[in-house]
Design a protein around this motif. Structure first.
Motif, short mmCIF file in Angstrom:
data_model
loop_
_atom_site.label_atom_id
_atom_site.label_comp_id
_atom_site.label_asym_id
_atom_site.label_seq_id
_atom_site.Cartn_x
_atom_site.Cartn_y
_atom_site.Cartn_z
N GLY A 1 3.09 53.16 -23.82
CA GLY A 1 2.32 52.48 -22.80
C GLY A 1 0.93 53.04 -22.59
N ASN A 2 0.61 54.17 -23.22
CA ASN A 2 -0.74 54.72 -23.11
C ASN A 2 -1.71 53.93 -23.98
OD1 ASN A 2 0.08 56.72 -21.37
ND2 ASN A 2 -0.45 58.42 -22.71
N PRO B 1 -2.62 56.73 -19.47
CA PRO B 1 -1.76 55.63 -19.09
C PRO B 1 -2.58 54.39 -18.73
CG PRO B 1 -1.14 57.64 -17.93
CD PRO B 1 -2.46 57.90 -18.58
N MET B 2 -2.14 53.24 -19.17
CA MET B 2 -2.82 52.00 -18.82
C MET B 2 -2.36 51.47 -17.46
SD MET B 2 -4.94 51.78 -21.19
CE MET B 2 -5.67 50.18 -20.83
N ALA B 3 -1.15 51.83 -17.09
CA ALA B 3 -0.61 51.47 -15.77
C ALA B 3 -0.32 52.77 -15.03
CB ALA B 3 0.65 50.64 -15.92
N PHE B 4 -0.78 52.86 -13.78
CA PHE B 4 -0.59 54.09 -13.02
C PHE B 4 -0.63 53.74 -11.54
CE2 PHE B 4 -5.04 53.38 -13.71
CZ PHE B 4 -5.66 53.76 -12.54
N ASP B 5 -0.07 54.60 -10.73
CA ASP B 5 -0.06 54.39 -9.27
C ASP B 5 -1.36 54.86 -8.65
OD1 ASP B 5 2.51 53.39 -9.39
OD2 ASP B 5 3.42 55.39 -9.21
N VAL C 1 -14.94 49.07 -14.68
CA VAL C 1 -14.67 50.01 -13.59
C VAL C 1 -13.83 51.17 -14.10
CG1 VAL C 1 -13.58 50.30 -11.32
CG2 VAL C 1 -14.88 48.22 -11.83
N HIS C 2 -12.89 50.90 -14.99
CA HIS C 2 -12.08 51.96 -15.58
C HIS C 2 -11.37 51.41 -16.81
CE1 HIS C 2 -8.17 50.36 -14.08
NE2 HIS C 2 -8.94 49.86 -13.13
N PHE C 3 -10.83 52.31 -17.62
CA PHE C 3 -9.94 51.97 -18.73
C PHE C 3 -8.64 52.69 -18.45
CE2 PHE C 3 -8.02 53.06 -22.85
CZ PHE C 3 -7.92 51.80 -23.43
N GLY C 4 -7.64 51.96 -17.94
CA GLY C 4 -6.42 52.62 -17.51
C GLY C 4 -6.76 53.69 -16.48
#
Length: 237
Positions: free
Chosen positions: A184-185, A233-237, A36-39
Motif C-alpha cells: 500500500g505504500n 503510506p498512501m493512506a494514513f490517519d 498538497v501532498h503525496f500520501g
C-alpha cells in the motif's frame, strides 16, 4: 501502476534574498490544490541559504522532519538541547512530536548551503520530541539502494511512520529495481542529479515521479545519476 510527474520547473519558488526555496508541494505562499501532498509526504523543499544566514527559532509539532545537506554545512539548534552541524553526507531526522523549537543556519560565512527539508506526517501523534543524525558513505550506494531512514531503525535513522528514504548513485546505463517495503505504500522518486527513466517516465535533474499502486518499478540511468526514493503510506490517519 499509477504515476504522477512533477518537473523541476513546475515547482513553487520563493526568493527572500538570503533564502531561495523551491517547493514541490504547497508551502507558505505557494499553493496548488493538486500538489498538497503525496500520501504521507507533505513537504519537499529544495533550499539554498546564503552565507551566514538562516532560519531563526521557530516551532513544529507532530511532524517527522528530515534534512539532507547537498552542499555545505547546516547548523542546527533545538529545544531538546541539541546543537549540531550537519554536512554533506549526513542525514538528520527530527520528530517534532508534542512540540519543539529549532533554528537552522548556514554554518559557513563564505559559501551557501544547499539542502533538502522533507516533512512526513507521523504515524503516532504526541510522541516525545527526538532528534538523530548519521553520516553515510556515497560508496555504499553506488548502483544500489542505501536506506537512510526507516521505521526499523538500525543502520538507518528511525522514523515515526511506515516510511523509508533510500539514496542511490547510478552509473550511466545501470538499472535498479525499487521494491516497496510495505503493501500500500507509494514511492516519490526525486532526481538529485542526472537523467533517469523511472516507472517508464523520463526525468532530468530535480524532476520527480510519484509511483503508486504497484510493489516495484525500475529506475534506469541515462547518465550518471543520483536519486532519492521516499516511500510513504498512501493512506494514513
Amino acid at each position: 501502476m499509477k504515476t504522477v510527474v512533477h518537473t523541476a520547473d513546475s515547482r513553487g519558488y520563493a526568493n527572500h534574498g538570503w533564502l531561495k526555496s523551491r517547493h514541490t508541494f504547497s508551502f507558505a505562499g505557494y499553493y496548488d490544490p493538486e500538489r498538497v501532498h503525496f500520501g504521507a509526504l507533505r513537504v519537499l523543499n529544495d533550499d539554498e541559504v546564503a552565507a551566514g544566514q538562516g532560519f531563526g527559532t521557530h516551532p513544529h509539532d507532530n511532524m517527522e522532519i528530515v534534512s539532507i545537506p547537498l552542499f555545505g554545512d547546516l547548523e542546527h539548534k533545538d529545544s531538546t538541547g541539541r546543537h549540531k552541524v550537519i554536512k554533506q553526507g549526513d542525514v538528520q531526522i527530527m520528530s517534532a512530536g508534542t512540540g519543539i523549537q529549532h533554528s537552522e543556519y548556514n554554518h559557513n560565512a563564505d559559501q551557501d548551503v544547499h539542502f533538502l527539508q522533507i516533512w512526513v506526517f507521523p504515524k503516532e501523534r504526541g510522541i516525545e520530541p527526538r532528534y538523530e543524525q548519521k553520516s553515510y558513505s556515497a560508496e555504499d550506494r553506488m548502483n544500489k539502494w542505501q536506506t537512510v531512514v526507516s521505521p526499523e531503525g538500525g543502520e538507518a535513522l528511525w522514523i515515526n511512520q511506515d516510511a523509508y528514504f533510500s539514496l542511490a548513485n547510478l552509473d550511466a546505463g545501470e538499472t535498479l529495481t525499487y521494491k516497496t517495503n510495505k503493501a500500500g505504500n507509494g514511492v516519490y522518486l526525486f532526481v538529485l542529479n542526472g537523467e533517469v527513466t523511472a516507472a517508464g517516465e523520463k526525468l532530468d535533474t530535480r524532476d520527480a515521479v510519484g509511483v503508486s499502486e504497484t510493489d516495484s518499478f525500475e529506475v534506469k540511468a541515462g547518465s550518471y545519476a543520483e536519486v532519492l526514493a521516499i516511500e510513504v503510506p498512501m493512506a494514513f490517519d
